[in-house]
Design a protein around this motif. Sequence first.
Motif, PDB file in Angstrom:
ATOM      1  N   PHE A  58      53.134  40.672  15.628  1.00 53.45           N
ATOM      2  CA  PHE A  58      54.569  40.434  15.746  1.00 53.45           C
ATOM      3  C   PHE A  58      55.207  41.486  16.641  1.00 53.45           C
ATOM      4  O   PHE A  58      54.593  42.508  16.981  1.00 53.45           O
ATOM      5  CB  PHE A  58      55.250  40.394  14.371  1.00 53.45           C
ATOM      6  CG  PHE A  58      55.102  41.651  13.559  1.00 53.45           C
ATOM      7  CD1 PHE A  58      55.984  42.716  13.726  1.00 53.45           C
ATOM      8  CD2 PHE A  58      54.097  41.765  12.618  1.00 53.45           C
ATOM      9  CE1 PHE A  58      55.861  43.865  12.965  1.00 53.45           C
ATOM     10  CE2 PHE A  58      53.968  42.909  11.853  1.00 53.45           C
ATOM     11  CZ  PHE A  58      54.851  43.970  12.031  1.00 53.45           C
ATOM     12  N   TYR A 115      65.714  40.548  17.791  1.00 55.07           N
ATOM     13  CA  TYR A 115      64.855  39.462  17.320  1.00 55.07           C
ATOM     14  C   TYR A 115      63.574  40.037  16.717  1.00 55.07           C
ATOM     15  O   TYR A 115      63.002  40.995  17.240  1.00 55.07           O
ATOM     16  CB  TYR A 115      64.476  38.527  18.468  1.00 55.07           C
ATOM     17  CG  TYR A 115      65.401  37.349  18.619  1.00 55.07           C
ATOM     18  CD1 TYR A 115      65.148  36.146  17.963  1.00 55.07           C
ATOM     19  CD2 TYR A 115      66.539  37.439  19.413  1.00 55.07           C
ATOM     20  CE1 TYR A 115      66.005  35.069  18.088  1.00 55.07           C
ATOM     21  CE2 TYR A 115      67.400  36.364  19.545  1.00 55.07           C
ATOM     22  CZ  TYR A 115      67.129  35.178  18.884  1.00 55.07           C
ATOM     23  OH  TYR A 115      67.978  34.106  19.001  1.00 55.07           O
ATOM     24  N   ALA A 116      63.128  39.436  15.609  1.00 57.62           N
ATOM     25  CA  ALA A 116      61.801  39.695  15.049  1.00 57.62           C
ATOM     26  C   ALA A 116      60.966  38.444  15.305  1.00 57.62           C
ATOM     27  O   ALA A 116      61.372  37.333  14.936  1.00 57.62           O
ATOM     28  CB  ALA A 116      61.894  39.989  13.562  1.00 57.62           C
ATOM     29  N   ARG A 117      59.802  38.617  15.929  1.00 59.66           N
ATOM     30  CA  ARG A 117      59.000  37.460  16.364  1.00 59.66           C
ATOM     31  C   ARG A 117      57.571  37.545  15.825  1.00 59.66           C
ATOM     32  O   ARG A 117      56.894  38.552  15.980  1.00 59.66           O
ATOM     33  CB  ARG A 117      58.950  37.396  17.892  1.00 59.66           C
ATOM     34  CG  ARG A 117      58.191  36.167  18.437  1.00 59.66           C
ATOM     35  CD  ARG A 117      58.238  36.144  19.961  1.00 59.66           C
ATOM     36  NE  ARG A 117      59.598  36.249  20.437  1.00 59.66           N
ATOM     37  CZ  ARG A 117      60.444  35.215  20.503  1.00 59.66           C
ATOM     38  NH1 ARG A 117      60.046  34.004  20.134  1.00 59.66           N
ATOM     39  NH2 ARG A 117      61.672  35.387  20.944  1.00 59.66           N
ATOM     40  N   TRP A 118      57.126  36.448  15.191  1.00 61.94           N
ATOM     41  CA  TRP A 118      55.727  36.326  14.752  1.00 61.94           C
ATOM     42  C   TRP A 118      54.954  35.576  15.831  1.00 61.94           C
ATOM     43  O   TRP A 118      55.357  34.491  16.249  1.00 61.94           O
ATOM     44  CB  TRP A 118      55.634  35.593  13.419  1.00 61.94           C
ATOM     45  CG  TRP A 118      54.226  35.509  12.915  1.00 61.94           C
ATOM     46  CD1 TRP A 118      53.349  34.474  13.078  1.00 61.94           C
ATOM     47  CD2 TRP A 118      53.521  36.507  12.190  1.00 61.94           C
ATOM     48  NE1 TRP A 118      52.141  34.762  12.497  1.00 61.94           N
ATOM     49  CE2 TRP A 118      52.213  36.017  11.946  1.00 61.94           C
ATOM     50  CE3 TRP A 118      53.855  37.787  11.725  1.00 61.94           C
ATOM     51  CZ2 TRP A 118      51.257  36.754  11.256  1.00 61.94           C
ATOM     52  CZ3 TRP A 118      52.906  38.526  11.034  1.00 61.94           C
ATOM     53  CH2 TRP A 118      51.622  37.996  10.803  1.00 61.94           C
ATOM     54  N   PHE A 145      59.330  43.195  17.918  1.00 62.45           N
ATOM     55  CA  PHE A 145      60.785  43.279  17.846  1.00 62.45           C
ATOM     56  C   PHE A 145      61.311  43.323  19.275  1.00 62.45           C
ATOM     57  O   PHE A 145      60.772  44.040  20.121  1.00 62.45           O
ATOM     58  CB  PHE A 145      61.225  44.517  17.066  1.00 62.45           C
ATOM     59  CG  PHE A 145      60.894  44.448  15.601  1.00 62.45           C
ATOM     60  CD1 PHE A 145      61.743  43.794  14.719  1.00 62.45           C
ATOM     61  CD2 PHE A 145      59.732  45.030  15.115  1.00 62.45           C
ATOM     62  CE1 PHE A 145      61.439  43.719  13.371  1.00 62.45           C
ATOM     63  CE2 PHE A 145      59.418  44.960  13.771  1.00 62.45           C
ATOM     64  CZ  PHE A 145      60.273  44.298  12.891  1.00 62.45           C
ATOM     65  N   THR A 196      55.959  46.537  19.068  1.00 64.97           N
ATOM     66  CA  THR A 196      55.011  45.493  18.672  1.00 64.97           C
ATOM     67  C   THR A 196      54.003  46.074  17.697  1.00 64.97           C
ATOM     68  O   THR A 196      53.782  47.292  17.650  1.00 64.97           O
ATOM     69  CB  THR A 196      54.260  44.910  19.881  1.00 64.97           C
ATOM     70  OG1 THR A 196      53.399  45.918  20.441  1.00 64.97           O
ATOM     71  CG2 THR A 196      55.218  44.419  20.951  1.00 64.97           C
ATOM     72  N   GLU A 244      60.834  43.161  24.790  1.00 67.61           N
ATOM     73  CA  GLU A 244      60.136  43.745  23.650  1.00 67.61           C
ATOM     74  C   GLU A 244      60.343  45.258  23.640  1.00 67.61           C
ATOM     75  O   GLU A 244      60.275  45.911  24.674  1.00 67.61           O
ATOM     76  CB  GLU A 244      58.636  43.449  23.712  1.00 67.61           C
ATOM     77  CG  GLU A 244      58.270  42.018  23.412  1.00 67.61           C
ATOM     78  CD  GLU A 244      56.749  41.799  23.408  1.00 67.61           C
ATOM     79  OE1 GLU A 244      56.014  42.736  23.788  1.00 67.61           O
ATOM     80  OE2 GLU A 244      56.314  40.701  23.040  1.00 67.61           O
ATOM     81  N   ALA A 282      60.747  33.069  15.722  1.00 67.06           N
ATOM     82  CA  ALA A 282      61.555  34.282  15.724  1.00 67.06           C
ATOM     83  C   ALA A 282      62.903  34.011  15.086  1.00 67.06           C
ATOM     84  O   ALA A 282      63.379  32.868  15.033  1.00 67.06           O
ATOM     85  CB  ALA A 282      61.742  34.795  17.163  1.00 67.06           C
ATOM     86  N   SER A 340      66.939  36.115  14.555  1.00 65.47           N
ATOM     87  CA  SER A 340      67.745  37.210  15.093  1.00 65.47           C
ATOM     88  C   SER A 340      68.791  37.694  14.099  1.00 65.47           C
ATOM     89  O   SER A 340      69.149  37.006  13.148  1.00 65.47           O
ATOM     90  CB  SER A 340      68.478  36.748  16.368  1.00 65.47           C
ATOM     91  OG  SER A 340      69.513  35.838  16.033  1.00 65.47           O
TER      92      SER A 340
END
Length: 223
Positions: free
Chosen positions: A102, A127-130, A104, A97, A94, A144, A146
């Motif tokens: 979420f 990556y973008a992650r919820w 990145f 955040t 990470e 997520a 990418s």
Amino acid sequence: MGAAIALSLGVAAAPARAADLYEPAAPIEATARVENGWRIINPFGPCEMNCTATLFLGRYIATPMTDIFIKWNTPPWDWKTKDSTLVSGAFNREVLTYRELFAFETELGAGKRFGDQDEWELWGALYARWKKFPWNDYVRTTIAVSTGLNWASGVSRIEEEKSRDHQSEVLHYLSPEITFGLPSQPNLDLVFRFHHRSGGGLGVFNKTGGGSQYQTVGLRYRW
């Protein structure tokens, strides 16, 4: 009299010299900085439950990605496969955040194909992650997606058939994933990732159309 004055000055200077000798070290740069809910993480600082390592195993999927994720007209049990397996691993960290919603993350990965394809793959991605779901107290869940670059050590016969006129060893890396974990085991996650590389017909990738894709399952360790 002069000797007494010199002795007094020496005694007074001793604490000052001692203070110089034991001057505290400069503070170490913080591993993260918080501004209005955003947490900016020093990528070279120690890991604080924001680093992961994952091992994946997957099977080649011949069904187009658009049918699976855009048209939603092909359920998993109807996906077509080919005789190719991917074994891969990735390191993820990470870097940004927002609250608990979420994050990145940067990722570096490598994999080896077996079967009808036998090339190596290397990739780097963002990556973008919820991370926020109402049932996370029972099953921790994230999704997520990418964007990045994927390099293969060669253009396989399968990739040649999917894009006969144009090929490229370097293609776009677009690999959505979903993870599940137990709240009692914060260090471990089960990961389902659709590992996908393709050119999208873009000139930057020599107008390559199709590429390779695998449905993978992985085990992720977090520290």
